[in-house]
Design a protein around this motif. Structure first.
Motif: not given
Length: 464
Positions: A49, A53, A114, A145, A148
């Motif tokens: 995640g 991001w 995602l 992300g 998370n």
């Protein structure tokens, strides 16, 4: 009356109804094994995640005129900022998702979510005629992300006993943070193997990894029915002074880590005329090392106290920033790079120690309430509930600090055509963080009922 079972009690859907990590017999018999299984699965899912991001900070490198993209640096900065901002803001609701849906269930949901921005990025990055507003919207959705992190930390916090939370939270966070370096290294690999025109392959690479994260979450993680961190807890946390103090400190540690992760390469280019490839070959080292040492910060905090480690960390960060200022004035690339790598290492240690302070501070608050006459069960339950909310909220504040780091650099270059004023501002901020840490978490209070017990943790004096 019979003694409680040392094995977790379960219901359907991988829900655990009986969980007593502070009970030594329970923890040694089965608790440690179950908690560690959830921890390693959480680390993997959070890592992927965090990597997603960070993808857009790398994907913008592929948006060159040769590839058909005619975007200004300001437009590229806006794309990256949108990802950072959304990731920071979503950390608040993501914390609430764990008790509502379950840690295992939410990890599965968030990994699958995602797939949408990652899959669309793999398609649209191949089409230079894609409207900028659409790419901006797509980049913002990749910010999922970033959320998370908080849900993962809040979940793992519920699994481990107080004495082990620094190490466990440090491992979990470090495994996520290293996703920045992983995405940067993967991007370099794609450039080296296929060229900038094939940048979409970086997004394609993460599609099977997201599917793997979903499978791991579904098969290796559990939900805890006892996890409690609701909107009421977040409201209570926002009214608590420790939340604001700890957020201030975490902006100094994690805000510096994530902000410098995105800025380091640009600084090498602007200050020392490094080419994109030369800058990228060094840039990943900082996030990598900073992530790897984060568990060390948690471990040191477990042994010496989070406030002591954090205080020393800020002092060293101020010294490291002074080295960077000197290197900038002298035009020394070697000294500049050394100073920045050291700063990344120190932010990593500070991330671990500051996060460890959160459960310790609220455990001490519970002890102080008990000393004031509040029933023990009520005091511990209330403060543990608020602590879970603070873990998520502080993470959001730290991520917003990363946006602030880059805005300060931007303003410094716009106003003075150099980053030195920005470094001076950061040095002053680290000194302020030192003063705040000492004032609220290390200064010994006057004698009062329960003070002797509170003194056993350096963080606990904050309740005075």
């Amino acid at each position: 009356m019979t003694a409680p079972s040392s094995a977790p009690s379960r219901t359907r859907g991988r829900w655990i109804t009986h969980w007593e990590p502070e009970n030594a017999a329970f923890w040694n018999a089965t608790g440690r094994r179950v908690a560690n299984r959830n921890l390693w699965a959480s680390i993997f899912a959070e890592h992927i995640g965090f990597s997603v991001w960070s993808l857009w900070s790398v994907l913008t490198l592929f948006m060159t005129p040769e590839a058909g993209f005619d975007y200004t640096p300001a437009q590229k900065f806006l794309l990256v900022s949108a990802v950072s901002l959304v990731g920071a803001v979503l950390r608040v609701p993501y914390t609430l998702a764990v008790p509502k849906f379950g840690g295992r269930n939410w990890t599965l949901i968030s990994a699958c979510a995602l797939l949408v921005p990652t899959g669309l990025a793999a398609v649209l990055i191949q089409r230079p005629d894609t409207p900028f507003w659409l790419l901006l919207l797509l980049a913002a959705t990749a910010g999922l992300g970033g959320g998370n992190f908080s849900s993962s930390m809040a979940n793992i916090n519920s699994f481990f006993p107080e004495r082990s939370k620094g190490w466990a939270l440090g491992l979990n966070a470090g495994g996520g943070n290293i996703g920045v370096a992983t995405a940067q290294l993967a991007g370099l690999g794609v450039i080296a193997a296929f060229g900038a025109a094939q940048g979409y392959l970086l997004a394609v690479l993460y599609i099977p990894l997201l599917l793997a994260a979903a499978v791991v979450a579904a098969t290796r993680m559990d939900n805890l029915t006892g996890a409690r961190s609701d909107a009421g807890a977040q409201i209570a946390a926002a009214k608590d002074r420790h939340f604001w103090i700890l957020s201030f400190l975490y902006i100094g540690t994690f805000g510096s880590f994530i902000g410098f992760s995105f800025a380091f390469g640009l600084l090498l280019q602007n200050q020392f005329d490094r080419t994109p490839m030369e800058a990228a070959a060094v840039t990943f080292l900082g996030p990598l090392l900073g992530s790897l040492v984060r568990p060390v910060g948690g471990r040191l905090a477990d042994r010496f106290g989070g406030a002591r480690v954090t205080l020393i960390g800020f002092a060293a960060m101020a010294a490291g920033t002074a080295v960077i200022v000197a290197a900038s004035l002298l035009g020394s690339l070697a000294l500049f790079t050394t100073g920045f790598i050291a700063l990344f290492l120190l932010t990593g240690i500070g991330n671990g120690s500051t996060y460890k302070m959160i459960p310790a501070v609220y455990a001490a608050e519970a002890e102080n309430e008990i000393a004031a006459g509040v029933p023990a069960e009520q005091a511990y339950a209330r403060n543990k509930r608020i602590s879970g909310a603070v873990l998520g909220l502080v993470g959001a504040a730290g991520a917003l600090g990363g946006v602030g780091i880059n805005l300060v650099f931007r303003q410094s270059f716009m106003s003075f055509d150099t980053a030195i004023p920005a470094y001076a501002a950061f040095l002053a901020f680290y000194l302020a963080c030192m003063a705040v840490t000492r004032r609220f978490y290390l200064r010994r209070p006057a004698a009062r009922p329960g003070a002797a017990a509170a003194a056993s943790h350096d963080e606990s004096v904050a309740a005075s």
